[in-house]
Design a protein around this motif. Sequence first.
Motif, mmCIF file in Angstrom:
data_model
loop_
_atom_site.group_PDB
_atom_site.id
_atom_site.type_symbol
_atom_site.label_atom_id
_atom_site.label_comp_id
_atom_site.label_asym_id
_atom_site.label_seq_id
_atom_site.Cartn_x
_atom_site.Cartn_y
_atom_site.Cartn_z
ATOM 1 N N MET A 1 0.843 -1.177 0.000
ATOM 2 C CA MET A 1 0.000 0.000 0.000
ATOM 3 C C MET A 1 0.886 1.238 0.000
ATOM 4 O O MET A 1 1.867 1.300 0.734
ATOM 5 N N VAL A 2 0.562 2.187 -0.847
ATOM 6 C CA VAL A 2 1.287 3.450 -0.903
ATOM 7 C C VAL A 2 0.291 4.603 -0.937
ATOM 8 O O VAL A 2 -0.880 4.415 -1.259
ATOM 9 N N VAL A 3 0.790 5.759 -0.620
ATOM 10 C CA VAL A 3 -0.027 6.968 -0.681
ATOM 11 C C VAL A 3 -0.022 7.461 -2.125
ATOM 12 O O VAL A 3 1.037 7.634 -2.719
ATOM 13 N N GLY A 4 -1.197 7.663 -2.697
ATOM 14 C CA GLY A 4 -1.323 8.044 -4.108
ATOM 15 C C GLY A 4 -1.122 9.516 -4.358
ATOM 16 O O GLY A 4 -1.976 10.156 -4.977
ATOM 17 N N VAL A 5 0.015 10.030 -3.912
ATOM 18 C CA VAL A 5 0.352 11.436 -4.135
ATOM 19 C C VAL A 5 1.767 11.483 -4.692
ATOM 20 O O VAL A 5 2.719 11.022 -4.047
ATOM 21 N N LEU A 9 5.120 17.157 -7.371
ATOM 22 C CA LEU A 9 4.343 18.338 -6.982
ATOM 23 C C LEU A 9 2.985 17.981 -6.406
ATOM 24 O O LEU A 9 2.129 18.850 -6.267
ATOM 25 N N GLY A 10 2.768 16.713 -6.095
ATOM 26 C CA GLY A 10 1.567 16.345 -5.364
ATOM 27 C C GLY A 10 0.356 15.949 -6.173
ATOM 28 O O GLY A 10 -0.739 15.872 -5.617
ATOM 29 N N CYS A 32 1.088 14.533 -15.090
ATOM 30 C CA CYS A 32 1.434 15.962 -15.016
ATOM 31 C C CYS A 32 2.784 16.247 -15.665
ATOM 32 O O CYS A 32 2.900 17.126 -16.510
ATOM 33 N N HIS A 33 3.804 15.498 -15.249
ATOM 34 C CA HIS A 33 5.147 15.733 -15.768
ATOM 35 C C HIS A 33 5.838 14.434 -16.154
ATOM 36 O O HIS A 33 7.032 14.425 -16.409
ATOM 37 N N ASN A 51 10.356 7.753 -4.010
ATOM 38 C CA ASN A 51 9.302 6.743 -4.120
ATOM 39 C C ASN A 51 8.003 7.282 -3.542
ATOM 40 O O ASN A 51 8.010 8.219 -2.734
ATOM 41 N N LEU A 52 6.872 6.657 -3.918
ATOM 42 C CA LEU A 52 5.611 6.988 -3.261
ATOM 43 C C LEU A 52 5.732 6.633 -1.785
ATOM 44 O O LEU A 52 6.404 5.667 -1.407
#
Length: 69
Positions: A1-5, A9-10, A32-33, A51-52
Amino acid sequence: MVVGVCTHLGCVPNERRGLQSDGIDGGWLCACHGSVYDGSGRIIKGPAPKNLEVPSYQFMNNNKTLRIG
Ligand code: FES
């Protein structure tokens, strides 16, 4: 599980499914980039610098409950 950010730049990376033209099976793409993460959230291609994030977690109740955050 990872944070989807995205760690650039978030923004929120999109899931990729199946073998991609870059040779990575699945993972995450930040449109985005152009940052690419593998299925474990490890950075494959920047500009994202890291990394995430893996959120903090704790097993509770004799390992029947997983508390995230
Ligand atoms: S915000 Fe994800 S690559 Fe820029």
